[in-house]
Scaffold this motif. Structure first.
Motif, PDB file in Angstrom:
ATOM      1  N   ALA A  81     -20.132  15.389   3.593  1.00 17.61           N
ATOM      2  CA  ALA A  81     -19.349  16.019   4.657  1.00 17.61           C
ATOM      3  C   ALA A  81     -17.890  15.593   4.579  1.00 17.61           C
ATOM      4  O   ALA A  81     -16.971  16.414   4.732  1.00 17.61           O
ATOM      5  CB  ALA A  81     -19.940  15.659   6.022  1.00 17.61           C
ATOM      6  N   ASP A  82     -17.654  14.316   4.322  1.00 19.86           N
ATOM      7  CA  ASP A  82     -16.278  13.818   4.202  1.00 19.86           C
ATOM      8  C   ASP A  82     -15.571  14.469   3.012  1.00 19.86           C
ATOM      9  O   ASP A  82     -14.380  14.800   3.091  1.00 19.86           O
ATOM     10  CB  ASP A  82     -16.305  12.297   4.041  1.00 19.86           C
ATOM     11  CG  ASP A  82     -14.912  11.721   3.846  1.00 19.86           C
ATOM     12  OD1 ASP A  82     -14.095  11.812   4.774  1.00 19.86           O
ATOM     13  OD2 ASP A  82     -14.636  11.206   2.747  1.00 19.86           O
ATOM     14  N   GLY A  86     -13.011  16.202   5.067  1.00 19.97           N
ATOM     15  CA  GLY A  86     -12.266  15.008   5.473  1.00 19.97           C
ATOM     16  C   GLY A  86     -10.764  15.148   5.350  1.00 19.97           C
ATOM     17  O   GLY A  86     -10.002  14.430   6.013  1.00 19.97           O
ATOM     18  N   CYS A  95     -15.983  15.799  10.078  1.00 16.68           N
ATOM     19  CA  CYS A  95     -17.134  15.174   9.406  1.00 16.68           C
ATOM     20  C   CYS A  95     -18.303  15.020  10.376  1.00 16.68           C
ATOM     21  O   CYS A  95     -19.464  15.249  10.017  1.00 16.68           O
ATOM     22  CB  CYS A  95     -16.751  13.802   8.857  1.00 16.68           C
ATOM     23  SG  CYS A  95     -15.635  13.857   7.460  1.00 16.68           S
TER      24      CYS A  95
END
Length: 429
Positions: A81-82, A86, A95
């Motif tokens: 997700a980052d 991010g 995130c």
């Protein structure tokens, strides 16, 4: 005596008694003093309603999610997700939201997702300058996405109690879940830009590194799609699918990621047992309450009233949506759905409402109820974990509640958003 159980139930809710016990205790005086009924029937309904083979899928799904949480899945999904969001404004908030969406395919429990992100992300968000109340609000709000993405436990519960295809209902959750994710990502972007919340880093990661992180998380990401595929081609029933999902989680956690320890298994089984017991106790209480309502023909009178008042299915859907949103503000969403679904769903079906569509918007209502003031349980869970003011958290979460309600309205009045994937996979809904 006819309306005493409803009055007692309302008083118990106001006093804060757990929903399951309130539903059981409110009908005991009614059946005890009614000469035409026997208390043994109450016991039979209490136990018999939970003996369905289909309901055995629930503990398997819960245990599978618990195993994944202990197997290091959350850290791998957080890294993915980052890598994806991010670098955007409000990066850690982004995130947080995307991680909840990815976790929807793993745990299926919003409460578990909220508790996990309180430990993983909220402290880091506070270090980066986010207010603790806003960090908590994003965590609680994004947890509403998790139960809608397959294999959400609420979807399985509705499918079991209303005899709807589990596979079709699971497929129906993808688009609404992604709509909530996109809506929250945009809202977080604008709020972060206004308040000056920075990105987690100043550049996007190279494609090769993103691909590496994606492949590392692929074993977990395959899980929801593999489950739907197995159900569609008839490899297994929903209950067997839950068992296979638990076994798959165990093997991946132990032999692929190698983060799952044997000493964690007692904790996993304890978590699974407690969460299953909570849901099954609510269902047992709802069975008893439903027996009282059927005995007094309350569903019949309610159906007559609604059909005389609602001239078409669109008005019925509006009233259902408002009713469930109001109930969700004052009681557990799962309990509200279990009690209300057997009453309202047959009326909707008579008016031409698709039961897969209706089940999804009911589950979405339950998720929104978990963050709706004054008694949204995710709000209290997150506020208690991060030690922040609940009233301040509620102020921060209201915009996210409005985003969820907007998605609910779109899914209610544009059924294709819910039914298109089940139609593509199953051919008919």
């Amino acid at each position: 005596m006819i309306y005493y159980p409803i009055i007692i139930l309302a008083v118990m809710f106001i006093l804060g008694m757990p929903v399951s016990f309130a539903m059981i205790l409110c009908v005991l005086p009614y059946f005890y003093f009614d000469p035409n009924s026997a208390m043994t029937v109450v016991v039979q309904k209490l136990v018999g309603g939970c003996e369905s083979f289909s309901l055995a899928a629930i503990p398997f799904f819960i245990v599978a999610g618990s195993i994944m949480n202990y197997a290091g899945i959350s850290e791998r999904l957080l890294k993915l997700a980052d890598a994806l969001v991010g670098h955007l404004t409000g990066g850690l908030g982004q995130c947080n939201i995307l991680l909840s969406t990815l976790m929807g395919g793993i745990s299926g429990s919003g409460a578990a997702d909220a508790a996990m992100e309180c430990k993983l992300l909220v402290p880091e968000m506070v270090k980066r300058g986010y207010s603790v109340e806003y960090s908590a609000a994003v965590t609680a709000a994004s947890a509403c996405i998790t139960p809608i993405i397959p294999p959400g436990v609420g979807l399985v519960v509705y499918a079991c109690i209303m005899q709807v295809s589990v596979g079709k209902l699971l497929c129906a959750g993808y688009i609404p879940g992604l709509m909530m994710c996109v809506g929250m990502l945009l809202l977080n972007y604008f709020i972060s830009k206004k308040r000056g919340y920075k990105a987690a880093r100043d550049h996007m990661l190279p494609g090769r590194e993103i691909l590496k992180l994606f492949l590392d998380a692929l074993w977990a990401l395959f899980l929801p799609f593999g489950l739907v595929l197995a159900l569609r081609i008839g490899i297994c029933t929903p209950t067997e699918g839950g068992a296979l999902m638990a076994l798959y989680s165990l093997l991946v956690g132990k032999f692929v990621y190698k983060d799952l320890k044997l000493r964690d298994l007692p904790k996993i089984m304890l978590d699974g047992g407690l969460n299953t017991a909570t849901i099954m106790l609510i269902m047992a209480g709802a069975n008893v309450l439903s027996h009282y309502m059927s005995w007094e023909r309350i569903p019949f009178y309610l159906t007559q009233s609604l059909t005389s008042f609602c001239t078409n299915k669109y008005m019925f859907l509006l009233l259902s949506m408002i009713l469930l949103l109001v109930l969700g503000m004052f009681m557990d969403g799962m309990a509200a759905m279990i009690v209300v679904a057997p009453l309202l769903a047959p009326v909707g079906q008579a008016m031409g409402v698709n039961m897969v569509h209706y089940g999804l918007i009911m589950c979405l209502n339950c998720a929104i109820g978990a963050i709706s003031p004054p008694f949204g349980n995710y709000n209290f869970l997150v506020a208690g974990t991060v030690k922040c003011s609940t009233s301040k958290l509620v102020k921060e979460i209201i915009p996210y509640v409005l985003v969820c309600v907007a998605v609910l309205a779109l899914c209610t009045y544009i059924p294709a958003l819910v039914t298109i994937i089940p139609q593509l996979v199953y051919g008919a809904v």
